[in-house]
Design an enzyme around this catalytic site. Structure first.
Site, mmCIF file in Angstrom:
data_model
loop_
_atom_site.group_PDB
_atom_site.id
_atom_site.type_symbol
_atom_site.label_atom_id
_atom_site.label_comp_id
_atom_site.label_asym_id
_atom_site.label_seq_id
_atom_site.Cartn_x
_atom_site.Cartn_y
_atom_site.Cartn_z
ATOM 1 N N ARG A 1 -34.438 0.752 21.280
ATOM 2 C CA ARG A 1 -34.177 0.207 22.625
ATOM 3 C C ARG A 1 -34.222 1.312 23.673
ATOM 4 N NH1 ARG A 1 -28.764 -2.384 22.603
ATOM 5 N NH2 ARG A 1 -28.399 -0.781 21.058
ATOM 6 N N ASN B 1 -31.352 -6.012 20.629
ATOM 7 C CA ASN B 1 -31.305 -6.217 19.183
ATOM 8 C C ASN B 1 -30.953 -7.673 18.906
ATOM 9 O OD1 ASN B 1 -31.808 -3.531 18.599
ATOM 10 N ND2 ASN B 1 -29.668 -3.004 18.352
#
Length: 90
Positions: A20, A38
Protein backbone atom coordinates in the site's frame (compact mmCIF):
# COMPACT_ATOMS: atom_id res chain seq x y z
CA UNK A 1 -7.55 14.77 -21.93
CA UNK A 2 -10.27 12.46 -20.64
CA UNK A 3 -9.67 10.68 -17.36
CA UNK A 4 -10.51 7.04 -16.75
CA UNK A 5 -11.11 4.92 -13.67
CA UNK A 6 -9.95 1.42 -12.88
CA UNK A 7 -10.69 -1.07 -10.11
CA UNK A 8 -7.88 -3.57 -9.48
CA UNK A 9 -7.60 -6.67 -7.29
CA UNK A 10 -4.03 -7.78 -6.66
CA UNK A 11 -3.40 -11.30 -5.29
CA UNK A 12 -0.29 -12.98 -3.94
CA UNK A 13 2.08 -11.94 -1.17
CA UNK A 14 0.80 -8.36 -1.12
CA UNK A 15 0.01 -7.64 2.53
CA UNK A 16 2.55 -6.78 5.25
CA UNK A 17 5.18 -6.06 2.58
CA UNK A 18 4.70 -2.31 2.06
CA UNK A 19 2.46 -2.76 -0.98
CA UNK A 20 0.00 0.00 0.00
CA UNK A 21 2.77 2.45 0.94
CA UNK A 22 4.61 2.00 -2.35
CA UNK A 23 1.36 2.04 -4.36
CA UNK A 24 0.54 5.47 -2.90
CA UNK A 25 4.03 6.72 -3.81
CA UNK A 26 3.79 5.40 -7.37
CA UNK A 27 0.28 6.80 -7.88
CA UNK A 28 1.37 10.23 -6.61
CA UNK A 29 4.41 10.13 -8.91
CA UNK A 30 2.10 9.42 -11.87
CA UNK A 31 -0.51 12.04 -10.90
CA UNK A 32 -3.18 9.40 -10.24
CA UNK A 33 -5.84 9.79 -7.53
CA UNK A 34 -7.83 7.09 -5.72
CA UNK A 35 -7.17 4.65 -2.90
CA UNK A 36 -5.57 1.34 -1.95
CA UNK A 37 -6.60 -1.00 0.86
CA UNK A 38 -6.03 -4.48 2.23
CA UNK A 39 -8.93 -6.92 1.99
CA UNK A 40 -9.68 -9.67 4.50
CA UNK A 41 -9.13 -12.18 1.67
CA UNK A 42 -5.42 -11.28 1.66
CA UNK A 43 -5.74 -9.36 -1.62
CA UNK A 44 -5.12 -5.66 -2.12
CA UNK A 45 -7.79 -3.49 -3.76
CA UNK A 46 -6.89 -0.40 -5.77
CA UNK A 47 -9.22 2.20 -7.25
CA UNK A 48 -7.38 4.67 -9.44
CA UNK A 49 -8.43 7.62 -11.59
CA UNK A 50 -6.33 9.60 -14.01
CA UNK A 51 -5.09 10.11 -17.54
CA UNK A 52 -5.10 6.90 -19.59
CA UNK A 53 -1.30 6.76 -19.93
CA UNK A 54 -0.84 7.27 -16.17
CA UNK A 55 -3.34 4.50 -15.40
CA UNK A 56 -1.57 2.22 -17.89
CA UNK A 57 1.74 2.92 -16.12
CA UNK A 58 0.22 2.26 -12.70
CA UNK A 59 -1.25 -1.04 -13.90
CA UNK A 60 2.15 -2.08 -15.25
CA UNK A 61 3.71 -1.25 -11.87
CA UNK A 62 0.96 -3.15 -9.97
CA UNK A 63 1.78 -6.29 -11.97
CA UNK A 64 4.93 -6.68 -9.87
CA UNK A 65 4.58 -4.13 -7.03
CA UNK A 66 7.48 -3.36 -4.70
CA UNK A 67 10.48 -5.69 -4.39
CA UNK A 68 9.08 -7.11 -1.13
CA UNK A 69 5.84 -8.28 -2.79
CA UNK A 70 5.10 -11.32 -4.92
CA UNK A 71 2.17 -10.56 -7.22
CA UNK A 72 0.54 -13.74 -8.50
CA UNK A 73 -2.61 -12.40 -10.14
CA UNK A 74 -4.08 -9.05 -11.13
CA UNK A 75 -7.65 -8.36 -12.26
CA UNK A 76 -8.47 -4.88 -13.56
CA UNK A 77 -11.72 -3.46 -14.88
CA UNK A 78 -12.68 0.02 -15.98
CA UNK A 79 -15.08 1.89 -13.70
CA UNK A 80 -16.80 5.30 -13.83
CA UNK A 81 -14.55 8.20 -12.94
CA UNK A 82 -14.76 9.75 -9.47
CA UNK A 83 -13.33 13.21 -9.04
CA UNK A 84 -10.96 12.87 -6.08
CA UNK A 85 -8.04 15.09 -5.13
CA UNK A 86 -5.47 12.63 -3.74
CA UNK A 87 -4.39 9.00 -3.47
CA UNK A 88 -4.92 7.44 -0.04
CA UNK A 89 -4.36 4.19 1.81
CA UNK A 90 -6.99 2.71 4.14
Amino acid sequence: MTKIGVHVLVSGVVQDVGFRFFTVREAERLGVVGHVRNLTSGDVEVEAYGEPEAIKSLLAWLEHGPKTAQVEHLVAKEIPVKHLISFTSD
